[in-house]
Design a protein around this motif. Structure first.
Motif, PDB file in Angstrom:
ATOM      1  N   ILE A 168      49.307  40.478  49.994  1.00 30.84           N
ATOM      2  CA  ILE A 168      48.394  39.566  50.685  1.00 30.84           C
ATOM      3  C   ILE A 168      47.995  40.120  52.051  1.00 30.84           C
ATOM      4  CG2 ILE A 168      48.262  37.293  51.810  1.00 30.84           C
ATOM      5  CD1 ILE A 168      49.936  36.253  49.380  1.00 30.84           C
ATOM      6  N   LEU A 169      48.931  40.697  52.769  1.00 29.23           N
ATOM      7  CA  LEU A 169      48.612  41.234  54.104  1.00 29.23           C
ATOM      8  C   LEU A 169      47.686  42.436  54.041  1.00 29.23           C
ATOM      9  CD1 LEU A 169      51.924  41.055  56.155  1.00 29.23           C
ATOM     10  CD2 LEU A 169      50.040  39.424  56.073  1.00 29.23           C
ATOM     11  N   VAL A 170      47.843  43.267  53.039  1.00 33.18           N
ATOM     12  CA  VAL A 170      47.121  44.542  53.016  1.00 33.18           C
ATOM     13  C   VAL A 170      45.723  44.428  52.391  1.00 33.18           C
ATOM     14  CG1 VAL A 170      47.902  45.581  50.842  1.00 33.18           C
ATOM     15  CG2 VAL A 170      47.611  47.005  52.855  1.00 33.18           C
ATOM     16  N   ILE A 171      45.477  43.418  51.578  1.00 34.76           N
ATOM     17  CA  ILE A 171      44.161  43.270  50.947  1.00 34.76           C
ATOM     18  C   ILE A 171      43.291  42.361  51.813  1.00 34.76           C
ATOM     19  CG2 ILE A 171      42.906  42.435  48.917  1.00 34.76           C
ATOM     20  CD1 ILE A 171      45.296  43.318  47.236  1.00 34.76           C
ATOM     21  N   PRO A 172      42.225  42.905  52.384  1.00 37.82           N
ATOM     22  CA  PRO A 172      41.398  42.136  53.328  1.00 37.82           C
ATOM     23  C   PRO A 172      40.697  40.924  52.719  1.00 37.82           C
ATOM     24  CG  PRO A 172      40.917  44.485  53.494  1.00 37.82           C
ATOM     25  CD  PRO A 172      41.800  44.298  52.304  1.00 37.82           C
ATOM     26  N   LYS A 173      40.453  40.903  51.441  1.00 37.10           N
ATOM     27  CA  LYS A 173      39.673  39.826  50.821  1.00 37.10           C
ATOM     28  C   LYS A 173      40.433  38.511  50.672  1.00 37.10           C
ATOM     29  CE  LYS A 173      35.916  42.129  50.174  1.00 37.10           C
ATOM     30  NZ  LYS A 173      34.722  41.814  50.916  1.00 37.10           N
ATOM     31  N   PHE A 174      41.740  38.496  50.912  1.00 37.33           N
ATOM     32  CA  PHE A 174      42.479  37.244  50.803  1.00 37.33           C
ATOM     33  C   PHE A 174      42.052  36.285  51.906  1.00 37.33           C
ATOM     34  CE2 PHE A 174      45.509  39.400  48.030  1.00 37.33           C
ATOM     35  CZ  PHE A 174      45.778  38.390  47.117  1.00 37.33           C
ATOM     36  N   ASN A 175      41.997  35.016  51.562  1.00 34.52           N
ATOM     37  CA  ASN A 175      41.639  33.961  52.500  1.00 34.52           C
ATOM     38  C   ASN A 175      42.606  33.962  53.682  1.00 34.52           C
ATOM     39  OD1 ASN A 175      41.946  31.086  53.553  1.00 34.52           O
ATOM     40  ND2 ASN A 175      40.109  30.912  52.276  1.00 34.52           N
ATOM     41  N   TRP A 176      42.092  33.671  54.863  1.00 34.41           N
ATOM     42  CA  TRP A 176      42.920  33.714  56.073  1.00 34.41           C
ATOM     43  C   TRP A 176      44.063  32.711  56.016  1.00 34.41           C
ATOM     44  CZ3 TRP A 176      43.482  29.525  59.295  1.00 34.41           C
ATOM     45  CH2 TRP A 176      42.556  28.487  59.151  1.00 34.41           C
ATOM     46  N   ARG A 177      43.881  31.583  55.321  1.00 38.91           N
ATOM     47  CA  ARG A 177      44.964  30.594  55.221  1.00 38.91           C
ATOM     48  C   ARG A 177      46.144  31.151  54.415  1.00 38.91           C
ATOM     49  NH1 ARG A 177      40.677  26.092  54.331  1.00 38.91           N
ATOM     50  NH2 ARG A 177      40.440  25.394  56.486  1.00 38.91           N
ATOM     51  N   ILE A 178      45.828  31.887  53.375  1.00 36.30           N
ATOM     52  CA  ILE A 178      46.891  32.511  52.573  1.00 36.30           C
ATOM     53  C   ILE A 178      47.603  33.574  53.406  1.00 36.30           C
ATOM     54  CG2 ILE A 178      47.358  33.901  50.520  1.00 36.30           C
ATOM     55  CD1 ILE A 178      45.002  32.411  49.194  1.00 36.30           C
ATOM     56  N   LYS A 179      46.841  34.336  54.199  1.00 39.57           N
ATOM     57  CA  LYS A 179      47.451  35.336  55.087  1.00 39.57           C
ATOM     58  C   LYS A 179      48.382  34.671  56.092  1.00 39.57           C
ATOM     59  CE  LYS A 179      44.099  39.050  54.811  1.00 39.57           C
ATOM     60  NZ  LYS A 179      44.919  40.180  54.409  1.00 39.57           N
ATOM     61  N   GLU A 180      47.980  33.510  56.615  1.00 33.64           N
ATOM     62  CA  GLU A 180      48.837  32.779  57.561  1.00 33.64           C
ATOM     63  C   GLU A 180      50.177  32.440  56.914  1.00 33.64           C
ATOM     64  OE1 GLU A 180      48.407  31.771  60.827  1.00 33.64           O
ATOM     65  OE2 GLU A 180      46.512  32.859  60.932  1.00 33.64           O
ATOM     66  N   TRP A 181      50.153  32.032  55.645  1.00 36.76           N
ATOM     67  CA  TRP A 181      51.393  31.724  54.935  1.00 36.76           C
ATOM     68  C   TRP A 181      52.247  32.971  54.746  1.00 36.76           C
ATOM     69  CZ3 TRP A 181      53.797  27.326  54.166  1.00 36.76           C
ATOM     70  CH2 TRP A 181      53.070  26.144  54.255  1.00 36.76           C
ATOM     71  N   ALA A 182      51.602  34.092  54.476  1.00 38.37           N
ATOM     72  CA  ALA A 182      52.357  35.343  54.326  1.00 38.37           C
ATOM     73  C   ALA A 182      53.020  35.723  55.651  1.00 38.37           C
ATOM     74  CB  ALA A 182      51.436  36.463  53.843  1.00 38.37           C
ATOM     75  N   TYR A 183      52.267  35.621  56.743  1.00 40.28           N
ATOM     76  CA  TYR A 183      52.860  35.908  58.053  1.00 40.28           C
ATOM     77  C   TYR A 183      54.015  34.950  58.353  1.00 40.28           C
ATOM     78  CZ  TYR A 183      49.367  39.326  59.636  1.00 40.28           C
ATOM     79  OH  TYR A 183      48.598  40.452  59.791  1.00 40.28           O
ATOM     80  N   ALA A 184      53.841  33.674  58.037  1.00 41.52           N
ATOM     81  CA  ALA A 184      54.905  32.696  58.274  1.00 41.52           C
ATOM     82  C   ALA A 184      56.137  33.023  57.425  1.00 41.52           C
ATOM     83  CB  ALA A 184      54.399  31.285  57.962  1.00 41.52           C
ATOM     84  N   GLY A 185      55.915  33.373  56.163  1.00 37.55           N
ATOM     85  CA  GLY A 185      57.034  33.714  55.285  1.00 37.55           C
ATOM     86  C   GLY A 185      57.825  34.910  55.789  1.00 37.55           C
ATOM     87  N   PHE A 186      57.099  35.940  56.228  1.00 35.02           N
ATOM     88  CA  PHE A 186      57.797  37.108  56.779  1.00 35.02           C
ATOM     89  C   PHE A 186      58.534  36.757  58.066  1.00 35.02           C
ATOM     90  CE2 PHE A 186      54.806  39.938  54.289  1.00 35.02           C
ATOM     91  CZ  PHE A 186      55.805  40.420  53.448  1.00 35.02           C
ATOM     92  N   THR A 187      57.940  35.891  58.879  1.00 36.55           N
ATOM     93  CA  THR A 187      58.611  35.475  60.118  1.00 36.55           C
ATOM     94  C   THR A 187      59.935  34.795  59.802  1.00 36.55           C
ATOM     95  OG1 THR A 187      56.509  35.230  61.282  1.00 36.55           O
ATOM     96  CG2 THR A 187      58.401  34.052  62.197  1.00 36.55           C
ATOM     97  N   PHE A 188      59.904  33.838  58.860  1.00 37.29           N
ATOM     98  CA  PHE A 188      61.150  33.173  58.464  1.00 37.29           C
ATOM     99  C   PHE A 188      62.136  34.170  57.871  1.00 37.29           C
ATOM    100  CE2 PHE A 188      58.302  29.325  57.860  1.00 37.29           C
ATOM    101  CZ  PHE A 188      58.667  28.769  59.073  1.00 37.29           C
ATOM    102  N   ASN A 189      61.650  35.081  57.058  1.00 36.57           N
ATOM    103  CA  ASN A 189      62.505  36.098  56.446  1.00 36.57           C
ATOM    104  C   ASN A 189      63.247  36.901  57.515  1.00 36.57           C
ATOM    105  OD1 ASN A 189      63.524  38.007  54.469  1.00 36.57           O
ATOM    106  ND2 ASN A 189      61.863  39.356  55.098  1.00 36.57           N
TER     107      ASN A 189
END
Length: 125
Positions: A59-80
């Motif tokens: 999700i982080l590396v593919i630019p076409k993903f919606n920004w809301r989905i990217k926010e969830w990926a960033y949040a997930g990695f932060t919690f991780n």
């Protein structure tokens, strides 16, 4: 703008390598399995974690993903990274294993900040 893109991609690629490529390649090794057991997590937790890490990296590396989905990926990695640090600290005490996830978290923050800088520059006000 070019500098922002370079900083974003360097930070993001580091995250993708640590959280997408390495878990995909080494998650089934005995050393990785022992690491999960050492932190007193059940075996299935390691497999679940690897799946979500790989999905987040994609999700982080593919630019076409919606920004809301990217926010969830960033949040997930932060919690991780936060929980990895806490887990190591609780089991081993203050050690490099407890600090390293926080260093990677700092790199993730750089990626996140520059993602938003690039996004803001693309969207006309």
């Amino acid at each position: 703008m070019k500098t922002n893109r370079i900083i974003f991609w360097v930070a993001t690629i580091i995250i993708v390598l640590f959280e997408g490529v390495m878990p995909a390649m080494y998650s089934q090794t005995e050393m990785a399995k022992e690491g999960i057991r050492h932190l007193m997590y059940p075996d299935y937790f390691g497999n679940t974690l690897v799946v979500f890490k790989i999905l987040g990296a994609i999700i982080l590396v593919i630019p076409k993903f919606n920004w809301r989905i990217k926010e969830w990926a960033y949040a997930g990695f932060t919690f991780n990274f936060l929980f990895a640090s806490i887990s190591h600290w609780a089991i081993e005490g203050f050690s490099m294993n407890a600090i390293f996830p926080l260093i990677i978290l700092a790199i993730l923050m750089v990626s996140y900040i520059y993602y938003h800088k690039i996004k803001a520059a693309r969207i006309p006000e």
